[in-house]
Design an enzyme around this catalytic site. Structure first.
Site, PDB file in Angstrom:
ATOM      1  N   LEU A  64      -2.997  -7.061  -8.555  1.00 19.62           N
ATOM      2  CA  LEU A  64      -2.407  -8.296  -9.398  1.00 19.62           C
ATOM      3  C   LEU A  64      -3.458  -8.873 -10.393  1.00 19.62           C
ATOM      4  CD1 LEU A  64       0.272  -9.602  -7.244  1.00 19.62           C
ATOM      5  CD2 LEU A  64       0.412  -7.621  -8.575  1.00 19.62           C
TER       6      LEU A  64
ATOM      7  N   ASN B 295      -2.565   2.729 -14.041  1.00 20.39           N
ATOM      8  CA  ASN B 295      -1.978   1.744 -13.447  1.00 20.39           C
ATOM      9  C   ASN B 295      -0.455   2.115 -13.370  1.00 20.39           C
ATOM     10  OD1 ASN B 295      -0.985  -0.792 -11.781  1.00 20.39           O
ATOM     11  ND2 ASN B 295      -0.304  -1.605 -13.957  1.00 20.39           N
TER      12      ASN B 295
ATOM     13  N   HIS C  95       3.436   0.633 -13.342  1.00 22.37           N
ATOM     14  CA  HIS C  95       4.394  -0.607 -13.404  1.00 22.37           C
ATOM     15  C   HIS C  95       5.662  -0.202 -13.100  1.00 22.37           C
ATOM     16  CE1 HIS C  95       4.896  -4.584 -14.749  1.00 22.37           C
ATOM     17  NE2 HIS C  95       5.862  -4.173 -15.400  1.00 22.37           N
TER      18      HIS C  95
ATOM     19  N   GLU D 228       8.414   6.159  -8.037  1.00 18.72           N
ATOM     20  CA  GLU D 228       6.757   5.580  -8.076  1.00 18.72           C
ATOM     21  C   GLU D 228       6.054   6.787  -7.146  1.00 18.72           C
ATOM     22  OE1 GLU D 228       6.062   1.222  -9.368  1.00 18.72           O
ATOM     23  OE2 GLU D 228       6.308   1.607  -7.201  1.00 18.72           O
TER      24      GLU D 228
ATOM     25  N   ASP E 176      -0.688  -5.236 -18.574  1.00 15.95           N
ATOM     26  CA  ASP E 176       0.309  -4.226 -19.237  1.00 15.95           C
ATOM     27  C   ASP E 176       0.597  -3.772 -20.558  1.00 15.95           C
ATOM     28  OD1 ASP E 176       1.252  -4.563 -16.513  1.00 15.95           O
ATOM     29  OD2 ASP E 176       2.531  -5.976 -17.086  1.00 15.95           O
TER      30      ASP E 176
ATOM     31  N   GLY F 110       0.910  -1.270   0.056  1.00 18.39           N
ATOM     32  CA  GLY F 110      -0.065   0.023   0.046  1.00 18.39           C
ATOM     33  C   GLY F 110       0.926   1.316  -0.173  1.00 18.39           C
ATOM     34  N   SER F 111       2.009   1.130  -0.289  1.00 25.25           N
ATOM     35  CA  SER F 111       2.766   2.388  -0.201  1.00 25.25           C
ATOM     36  C   SER F 111       2.434   3.455  -1.268  1.00 25.25           C
ATOM     37  CB  SER F 111       4.267   2.164  -0.409  1.00 25.25           C
ATOM     38  OG  SER F 111       4.761   1.578  -1.470  1.00 25.25           O
ATOM     39  N   ASN F 112       2.235   3.008  -2.457  1.00 25.88           N
ATOM     40  CA  ASN F 112       1.772   3.780  -3.591  1.00 25.88           C
ATOM     41  C   ASN F 112       0.440   4.328  -3.271  1.00 25.88           C
ATOM     42  OD1 ASN F 112       3.604   4.258  -6.303  1.00 25.88           O
ATOM     43  ND2 ASN F 112       3.672   2.002  -5.429  1.00 25.88           N
TER      44      ASN F 112
HETATM   45  C1  GRF Z   1       4.650  -1.175  -7.126  1.00 21.22           C
HETATM   46  O1  GRF Z   1       5.993  -1.473  -7.454  1.00 21.22           O
HETATM   47  C2  GRF Z   1       3.812  -0.673  -8.403  1.00 21.22           C
HETATM   48  O2  GRF Z   1       4.648  -0.331  -9.435  1.00 21.22           O
HETATM   49  C3  GRF Z   1       3.209  -2.413  -8.703  1.00 21.22           C
HETATM   50  O3  GRF Z   1       2.945  -2.904  -7.694  1.00 21.22           O
HETATM   51  C4  GRF Z   1       3.668  -2.252  -6.579  1.00 21.22           C
HETATM   52  C5  GRF Z   1       2.884  -2.000  -5.347  1.00 21.22           C
HETATM   53  O4  GRF Z   1       3.667  -1.674  -4.289  1.00 21.22           O
HETATM   54  N1  GRF Z   1       2.037  -2.206  -9.660  1.00 21.22           N
HETATM   55  P1  GRF Z   1       2.987  -1.000  -3.029  1.00 21.22           P
HETATM   56  O5  GRF Z   1       1.933  -1.866  -2.471  1.00 21.22           O
HETATM   57  O6  GRF Z   1       2.266   0.254  -3.477  1.00 21.22           O
HETATM   58  O7  GRF Z   1       4.100  -0.716  -2.227  1.00 21.22           O
END
Ligand code: GRF
Length: 198
Positions: free
Chosen positions: A90, A107, A109, A179, A150, A18-20
């Site tokens: 995913l 999305n 990637h 990101e 993708d 969940g960091s993004n």
């Molecule tokens: C990220 O690297 C993103 O590019 C990919 O999945 C990962 C998710 O990481 N689609 P997080 O859960 O946001 O840390």
């Protein structure tokens, strides 16, 4: 300073740490944001995203079957979702959801697509492949989402030098940092365009 009056409602789909998602929510709280995050959707029963959503006071919904487009559609409609941002989700999205949100699902990637993309290419699998191929650079891609893995058209890419990264973990860390900077800005840009077209 510009204060956006009405914001685009965004759902984040996430199943990882969940960091993004956290970076997206953080930007949404600035008064220059064109979007607000109204819900998080996950298909995992346990994942870091729950902690992030709870800490940041965003409702999180668990979807047992990611192919169940009617339940997914219901949840999105209930929250008046206008835009979907995948962040570590995913699974493929059902075709009718993709059609309904045409041009409004994005999305991120962790590679320079089409390199290191496709089914099974996610997370450390990508960084490991790049490490093994001894690439001097990697990158990220923000792209529209279609019914496949993708292949949706690209919105932006950032190239990242990894000459100094001597482990997979260091590559992963450097990529995540980029990101977290780029994805919220791209989502805000997309929502600004949608906002101006309303
Ligand atoms: C990220 O690297 C993103 O590019 C990919 O999945 C990962 C998710 O990481 N689609 P997080 O859960 O946001 O840390």
């Amino acid at each position: 300073m510009l204060q956006v009056q009405k914001q685009i409602s965004v759902a984040i789909f996430a199943s990882g740490t969940g960091s993004n998602a956290e970076a997206l929510i953080r930007l949404s709280r600035l008064n220059t944001s064109y979007y607000k995050v109204v819900m998080v959707l996950t298909n995992k029963e346990q994942a870091g995203i729950y902690e992030v959503a709870n800490r940041m006071h965003i409702p999180i919904e668990y979807l047992t079957d990611p192919k169940d487009s009617s339940r997914m559609g219901e949840l999105l409609q209930k929250n008046n979702v206008q835009v979907i941002a995948l962040a570590g989700y995913l699974r493929l999205l059902p075709a009718d959801i993709v059609r309904h949100f045409d041009g409004r699902i994005i999305n991120i990637h962790p590679s320079l697509l089409p390199e290191y993309g496709g089914r099974g290419m996610y997370g450390d699998t990508i960084h490991m492949a790049i490490y093994n191929d001894k690439k001097p650079y990697t990158g990220i891609t923000v792209h529209y989402v279609d019914e496949y893995f993708d292949t949706g058209s690209g919105l932006c890419q950032s190239k990242i030098s990894i000459n100094e990264c001597d482990t997979v973990e260091k590559i992963a860390e450097k990529v995540k940092k980029v990101e977290h900077e780029v994805y919220p800005l791209m989502l805000n840009q997309l929502c600004k365009i949608i906002y101006s077209q309303q």
